[in-house]
Design a protein around this motif. Structure first.
Motif, PDB file in Angstrom:
ATOM      1  N   UNK A  73       0.833  -1.204   0.000  1.00 21.45           N
ATOM      2  CA  UNK A  73       0.000   0.000   0.000  1.00 21.45           C
ATOM      3  C   UNK A  73       0.870   1.258   0.000  1.00 21.45           C
ATOM      4  N   UNK A  74       1.993   1.199   0.705  1.00 19.81           N
ATOM      5  CA  UNK A  74       2.915   2.337   0.741  1.00 19.81           C
ATOM      6  C   UNK A  74       3.444   2.669  -0.655  1.00 19.81           C
ATOM      7  N   UNK A  75       3.704   1.639  -1.456  1.00 18.42           N
ATOM      8  CA  UNK A  75       4.195   1.867  -2.821  1.00 18.42           C
ATOM      9  C   UNK A  75       3.139   2.571  -3.669  1.00 18.42           C
ATOM     10  N   UNK A  76       1.878   2.192  -3.463  1.00 21.42           N
ATOM     11  CA  UNK A  76       0.803   2.835  -4.222  1.00 21.42           C
ATOM     12  C   UNK A  76       0.684   4.305  -3.820  1.00 21.42           C
ATOM     13  N   UNK A  77       0.634   4.576  -2.515  1.00 18.17           N
ATOM     14  CA  UNK A  77       0.587   5.957  -2.041  1.00 18.17           C
ATOM     15  C   UNK A  77       1.791   6.742  -2.556  1.00 18.17           C
ATOM     16  N   UNK A  78       2.964   6.129  -2.466  1.00 19.84           N
ATOM     17  CA  UNK A  78       4.193   6.818  -2.857  1.00 19.84           C
ATOM     18  C   UNK A  78       4.227   7.173  -4.335  1.00 19.84           C
ATOM     19  N   UNK A  79       3.561   6.393  -5.152  1.00 18.90           N
ATOM     20  CA  UNK A  79       3.541   6.633  -6.593  1.00 18.90           C
ATOM     21  C   UNK A  79       2.808   7.937  -6.928  1.00 18.90           C
ATOM     22  N   UNK A  80       1.835   8.317  -6.093  1.00 20.03           N
ATOM     23  CA  UNK A  80       1.013   9.487  -6.401  1.00 20.03           C
ATOM     24  C   UNK A  80       1.259  10.655  -5.441  1.00 20.03           C
ATOM     25  N   UNK A  81       1.722  10.364  -4.225  1.00 19.88           N
ATOM     26  CA  UNK A  81       2.163  11.392  -3.287  1.00 19.88           C
ATOM     27  C   UNK A  81       1.164  12.506  -3.060  1.00 19.88           C
ATOM     28  N   UNK A  82       1.648  13.734  -3.174  1.00 18.12           N
ATOM     29  CA  UNK A  82       0.840  14.918  -2.870  1.00 18.12           C
ATOM     30  C   UNK A  82      -0.276  15.162  -3.890  1.00 18.12           C
ATOM     31  N   UNK A  83      -0.275  14.425  -5.003  1.00 23.51           N
ATOM     32  CA  UNK A  83      -1.380  14.547  -5.958  1.00 23.51           C
ATOM     33  C   UNK A  83      -2.660  13.926  -5.414  1.00 23.51           C
ATOM     34  N   UNK A  84      -2.523  13.106  -4.370  1.00 22.93           N
ATOM     35  CA  UNK A  84      -3.699  12.475  -3.772  1.00 22.93           C
ATOM     36  C   UNK A  84      -4.489  13.530  -3.008  1.00 22.93           C
ATOM     37  N   UNK A  85      -5.710  13.753  -3.428  1.00 24.64           N
ATOM     38  CA  UNK A  85      -6.576  14.746  -2.786  1.00 24.64           C
ATOM     39  C   UNK A  85      -7.661  14.109  -1.928  1.00 24.64           C
ATOM     40  N   UNK A  86      -7.937  12.825  -2.170  1.00 20.09           N
ATOM     41  CA  UNK A  86      -8.975  12.140  -1.402  1.00 20.09           C
ATOM     42  C   UNK A  86      -8.644  10.661  -1.293  1.00 20.09           C
TER      43      UNK A  86
END
Length: 355
Positions: A73-86
């Motif tokens: 899950x960390x790899x998925x979050x890390x792929x998008x980083x601060x672009x994640x808005x929700x």
């Protein structure tokens, strides 16, 4: 491009969320490993819904990942980083009957998986919005001790009671029988609250009643209206457990629920909790739902009554929506039970009859 992460993205609420946020112009990242099939068998597989989402939404990316896997899950979050808005966390083991068969699996999916999602939210996109689909089962069987009145086709609350318009968020979650599923969801629910209140993050908890709609892969242990309609179409036997079939549920269409999540996303609050369901606008008893299904299909339901109610099952539940409606007055319910069942029938009739 703004990114929204949706867990349980091939399930009922997850897939509705995917469509909603894709239509709003988001790049949507879905996380779903089809554990619904593991829980409830082949008939509950969500693979068909995943394929439909990938085919119809070019801005949707699917990951076959386990929410309990922190590294993955960390790899998925890390792929998008601060672009994640929700982050809209819908993935769960959803049945209190099934939970007793494997408490470890139930708790690790519902509680540990939520912790993994929250910790990665804190590490990668703490300024975004985290929304969690909880359940009214956090209140355990406390609703069963309300002053209920037996009517011809349903149980109803004494009209003079404060909860006549629906049960609100002041009901205690203590000193009650939750079921193991209810306990694991309480743990997740309180975690999401705490990441809001302790860290100041924008988190919202939506305690759903019966969530329904045409994208539901309904089964005997989960998916009341969808499974009921399927049985009415096919002639498969449907079992009614206890309370004379007069137990009442409010039913909210997946679109109406996701629209409420969107309203929260646009104007988020910190660690806020809402009861969310059909309320007084959209509710029915088991007997009333059966009558509607029979009217819509033109068929008699093959059903059997078992006097033994399910452990922790509610006799009467109608969600009190006043708090959410006060916070978000532009949100409106659009589906009632007859409209929901007609839509489920139109979706299922050809597929189920030829299966």
């Amino acid at each position: 491009m703004a990114v929204a992460i949706v867990t349980g993205s091939a399930g009922l609420i997850g897939s509705e969320t995917v469509k909603f946020f894709c239509d709003k112009g988001f790049d949507v990242v879905g996380i779903d490993n089809n554990f619904r099939k593991t829980f409830f068998g082949e008939d509950a597989s969500t693979e068909w819904n995943r394929q439909r989402l990938e085919a119809s939404h070019k801005n949707y990316t699917h990951y076959d990942a386990d929410i309990r896997d922190h590294e993955g899950i960390s790899k998925i979050y890390g792929r998008y980083g601060k672009d994640i808005k929700a982050v809209i966390h819908c993935a769960a083991q959803p049945s209190h009957d099934w939970a007793a068969s494997d408490p470890y699996m139930d708790f690790t999916v519902n509680a540990n998986g939520t912790l993994v999602m929250l910790e990665n939210f804190r590490a990668h996109c703490p300024d975004s919005v985290f929304i969690f689909t909880s359940t009214n089962k956090v209140y355990g069987d406390t609703p069963n001790y309300l002053p209920l009145v037996e009517l011809e086709t349903r149980w109803e609350i004494d009209p003079s009671h404060a909860y006549n318009d629906g049960i609100d968020e002041t009901m205690s979650i203590d000193h009650t029988k939750h079921s193991l599923f209810g306990a694991s969801k309480v743990a997740a629910d309180v975690l999401v609250q705490e990441y809001g209140r302790y860290f100041g993050f924008k988190t919202g908890i939506f305690r759903g009643g019966c969530l329904t709609g045409p994208s539901h892969s309904g089964t005997r242990l989960h998916g009341f209206l969808s499974y009921l309609m399927r049985c009415c179409i096919t002639g498969n036997k449907y079992f009614i457990y206890g309370y004379k079939g007069k137990q009442v549920r409010d039913n909210i269409h997946s679109y109406d629920l996701v629209n409420s999540l969107w309203h929260f996303f646009e104007k988020p609050r910190v660690g806020e909790v809402y009861n969310m369901g059909g309320g007084r606008y959209s509710n029915c008893s088991m007997l009333e739902a059966i009558n509607l299904c029979e009217e819509i299909t033109g068929k008699k339901l093959n059903c059997e009554y078992d006097e033994t109610n399910r452990i922790g099952d509610h006799i009467w539940w109608i969600s009190g929506l006043k708090k959410f409606e006060q916070h978000y007055p532009d949100w409106k319910m659009t589906y009632d039970v007859p409209r929901i069942l007609k839509e489920i029938y139109e979706t299922q009739k050809d597929v189920v009859e030829t299966a």
